[in-house]
Design a protein around this motif. Structure first.
Motif, PDB file in Angstrom:
ATOM      1  N   LEU A   6      -1.394   4.643  16.718  1.00  0.00           N
ATOM      2  CA  LEU A   6       0.031   4.652  17.027  1.00  0.00           C
ATOM      3  C   LEU A   6       0.609   3.242  16.898  1.00  0.00           C
ATOM      4  O   LEU A   6       1.690   3.048  16.333  1.00  0.00           O
ATOM      5  N   ALA A   7      -0.111   2.256  17.379  1.00  0.00           N
ATOM      6  CA  ALA A   7       0.334   0.867  17.249  1.00  0.00           C
ATOM      7  C   ALA A   7       0.421   0.464  15.780  1.00  0.00           C
ATOM      8  O   ALA A   7       1.360  -0.233  15.376  1.00  0.00           O
ATOM      9  N   ALA A   8      -0.527   0.906  14.968  1.00  0.00           N
ATOM     10  CA  ALA A   8      -0.515   0.576  13.538  1.00  0.00           C
ATOM     11  C   ALA A   8       0.692   1.187  12.841  1.00  0.00           C
ATOM     12  O   ALA A   8       1.280   0.575  11.951  1.00  0.00           O
ATOM     13  N   VAL A   9       1.089   2.372  13.249  1.00  0.00           N
ATOM     14  CA  VAL A   9       2.262   3.018  12.662  1.00  0.00           C
ATOM     15  C   VAL A   9       3.516   2.215  12.977  1.00  0.00           C
ATOM     16  O   VAL A   9       4.397   2.051  12.138  1.00  0.00           O
ATOM     17  N   LEU A  10       3.604   1.685  14.172  1.00  0.00           N
ATOM     18  CA  LEU A  10       4.799   0.968  14.614  1.00  0.00           C
ATOM     19  C   LEU A  10       4.836  -0.489  14.163  1.00  0.00           C
ATOM     20  O   LEU A  10       5.886  -1.130  14.238  1.00  0.00           O
ATOM     21  N   LYS A  11       3.722  -1.009  13.702  1.00  0.00           N
ATOM     22  CA  LYS A  11       3.656  -2.412  13.313  1.00  0.00           C
ATOM     23  C   LYS A  11       4.482  -2.637  12.047  1.00  0.00           C
ATOM     24  O   LYS A  11       4.381  -1.894  11.090  1.00  0.00           O
ATOM     25  N   THR A  12       5.292  -3.669  12.075  1.00  0.00           N
ATOM     26  CA  THR A  12       6.080  -4.016  10.898  1.00  0.00           C
ATOM     27  C   THR A  12       5.283  -4.989  10.039  1.00  0.00           C
ATOM     28  O   THR A  12       4.423  -5.715  10.551  1.00  0.00           O
ATOM     29  N   PRO A  13       5.571  -5.033   8.744  1.00  0.00           N
ATOM     30  CA  PRO A  13       4.833  -5.969   7.881  1.00  0.00           C
ATOM     31  C   PRO A  13       4.937  -7.414   8.355  1.00  0.00           C
ATOM     32  O   PRO A  13       3.986  -8.163   8.269  1.00  0.00           O
ATOM     33  N   GLN A  14       6.080  -7.821   8.894  1.00  0.00           N
ATOM     34  CA  GLN A  14       6.242  -9.186   9.380  1.00  0.00           C
ATOM     35  C   GLN A  14       5.343  -9.450  10.581  1.00  0.00           C
ATOM     36  O   GLN A  14       4.878 -10.541  10.790  1.00  0.00           O
ATOM     37  N   ASP A  62      -6.174   9.975   6.088  1.00  0.00           N
ATOM     38  CA  ASP A  62      -5.556   9.019   7.011  1.00  0.00           C
ATOM     39  C   ASP A  62      -4.110   8.720   6.626  1.00  0.00           C
ATOM     40  O   ASP A  62      -3.606   7.642   6.840  1.00  0.00           O
ATOM     41  N   ALA A  63      -3.417   9.729   6.069  1.00  0.00           N
ATOM     42  CA  ALA A  63      -2.084   9.539   5.528  1.00  0.00           C
ATOM     43  C   ALA A  63      -1.055   9.203   6.595  1.00  0.00           C
ATOM     44  O   ALA A  63      -0.094   8.513   6.315  1.00  0.00           O
ATOM     45  N   CYS A  64      -1.216   9.688   7.801  1.00  0.00           N
ATOM     46  CA  CYS A  64      -0.171   9.453   8.786  1.00  0.00           C
ATOM     47  C   CYS A  64      -0.310   8.108   9.460  1.00  0.00           C
ATOM     48  O   CYS A  64       0.476   7.768  10.317  1.00  0.00           O
ATOM     49  N   CYS A  65      -1.310   7.352   9.083  1.00  0.00           N
ATOM     50  CA  CYS A  65      -1.513   6.065   9.737  1.00  0.00           C
ATOM     51  C   CYS A  65      -0.862   4.921   9.006  1.00  0.00           C
ATOM     52  O   CYS A  65      -1.059   3.777   9.371  1.00  0.00           O
ATOM     53  N   GLY A  66      -0.085   5.212   7.969  1.00  0.00           N
ATOM     54  CA  GLY A  66       0.630   4.152   7.289  1.00  0.00           C
ATOM     55  C   GLY A  66       1.688   3.581   8.215  1.00  0.00           C
ATOM     56  O   GLY A  66       2.054   4.169   9.222  1.00  0.00           O
ATOM     57  N   GLN A  67       2.176   2.431   7.856  1.00  0.00           N
ATOM     58  CA  GLN A  67       3.197   1.803   8.676  1.00  0.00           C
ATOM     59  C   GLN A  67       4.529   2.496   8.475  1.00  0.00           C
ATOM     60  O   GLN A  67       4.896   2.867   7.368  1.00  0.00           O
ATOM     61  N   LEU A  68       5.258   2.635   9.548  1.00  0.00           N
ATOM     62  CA  LEU A  68       6.564   3.267   9.533  1.00  0.00           C
ATOM     63  C   LEU A  68       7.517   2.520   8.601  1.00  0.00           C
ATOM     64  O   LEU A  68       8.311   3.132   7.891  1.00  0.00           O
ATOM     65  N   ALA A  69       7.428   1.210   8.586  1.00  0.00           N
ATOM     66  CA  ALA A  69       8.317   0.397   7.770  1.00  0.00           C
ATOM     67  C   ALA A  69       7.848   0.281   6.326  1.00  0.00           C
ATOM     68  O   ALA A  69       8.581  -0.220   5.477  1.00  0.00           O
ATOM     69  N   ALA A  70       6.653   0.729   6.009  1.00  0.00           N
ATOM     70  CA  ALA A  70       6.120   0.572   4.662  1.00  0.00           C
ATOM     71  C   ALA A  70       6.663   1.624   3.702  1.00  0.00           C
ATOM     72  O   ALA A  70       6.894   1.340   2.536  1.00  0.00           O
ATOM     73  N   ALA A  71       6.845   2.844   4.181  1.00  0.00           N
ATOM     74  CA  ALA A  71       7.332   3.933   3.331  1.00  0.00           C
ATOM     75  C   ALA A  71       7.893   5.032   4.221  1.00  0.00           C
ATOM     76  O   ALA A  71       7.467   5.187   5.369  1.00  0.00           O
ATOM     77  N   PRO A  72       8.836   5.810   3.694  1.00  0.00           N
ATOM     78  CA  PRO A  72       9.387   6.913   4.489  1.00  0.00           C
ATOM     79  C   PRO A  72       8.305   7.942   4.830  1.00  0.00           C
ATOM     80  O   PRO A  72       7.400   8.195   4.032  1.00  0.00           O
ATOM     81  N   LEU A  73       8.407   8.511   6.008  1.00  0.00           N
ATOM     82  CA  LEU A  73       7.472   9.550   6.434  1.00  0.00           C
ATOM     83  C   LEU A  73       7.800  10.860   5.735  1.00  0.00           C
ATOM     84  O   LEU A  73       8.977  11.170   5.526  1.00  0.00           O
ATOM     85  N   ASP A  74       6.762  11.642   5.421  1.00  0.00           N
ATOM     86  CA  ASP A  74       7.028  12.990   4.930  1.00  0.00           C
ATOM     87  C   ASP A  74       7.175  13.915   6.144  1.00  0.00           C
ATOM     88  O   ASP A  74       7.037  13.483   7.295  1.00  0.00           O
ATOM     89  N   GLU A  75       7.465  15.176   5.919  1.00  0.00           N
ATOM     90  CA  GLU A  75       7.731  16.113   7.021  1.00  0.00           C
ATOM     91  C   GLU A  75       6.541  16.263   7.956  1.00  0.00           C
ATOM     92  O   GLU A  75       6.708  16.290   9.178  1.00  0.00           O
ATOM     93  N   ASP A  76       5.336  16.379   7.408  1.00  0.00           N
ATOM     94  CA  ASP A  76       4.145  16.554   8.245  1.00  0.00           C
ATOM     95  C   ASP A  76       3.864  15.315   9.093  1.00  0.00           C
ATOM     96  O   ASP A  76       3.524  15.428  10.269  1.00  0.00           O
ATOM     97  N   GLN A  77       4.006  14.150   8.482  1.00  0.00           N
ATOM     98  CA  GLN A  77       3.787  12.912   9.223  1.00  0.00           C
ATOM     99  C   GLN A  77       4.790  12.784  10.363  1.00  0.00           C
ATOM    100  O   GLN A  77       4.425  12.428  11.485  1.00  0.00           O
TER     101      GLN A  77
END
Length: 125
Positions: free
Chosen positions: A111-119, A15-30
């Protein structure tokens, strides 16, 4: 209609690609996986189609009901729906001569989880 394997956002086992966009930089595959989904959503016709399917009572809609809403040919609408399917946002089933589409809620939630910011997680507004 052929059965195609859908490349769904976040369907890998870790489930690596489901991290938040703002939490860490995406790798190439993500980034490549997310780009496919955003590319599918980047066209106004496909965005409208997804909205029409998602907002439909009963959760599914026949392609025969989608086509009249656009000033496009049926093959063009089918092409746009195919791209939404390949992005893993919708799925379909042929019933007789018609194809019925429905949104895959888990794909939209990921997709919503990826875009969600920590705030946004703790915010109530």
């Amino acid at each position: 209609m052929s059965k195609q394997e859908l490349v769904m956002l976040g369907q890998d086992t870790d489930d690596a690609c489901c991290g938040q966009l703002a939490a860490a930089p995406l790798d190439e595959d993500q980034a490549a996986d997310l780009a496919k989904v955003f590319k599918a959503l980047g066209d106004p016709v496909r965005l409208r189609l997804l909205s029409m399917i998602a907002s439909r009572d009963g959760g599914e809609v026949c392609v025969c009901e989608l086509t009249p809403a656009f000033d496009l040919s049926q093959p063009t609408i089918s092409h746009h729906l195919k791209l939404l399917r390949q992005a893993g946002l919708v799925d379909c089933e042929r019933r007789g001569t018609w194809v019925y589409y429905w949104v895959l809620p888990a794909a939209l939630e990921r997709l919503a989880a990826v875009l969600k910011t920590p705030q946004a997680e703790g915010a109530t507004t």
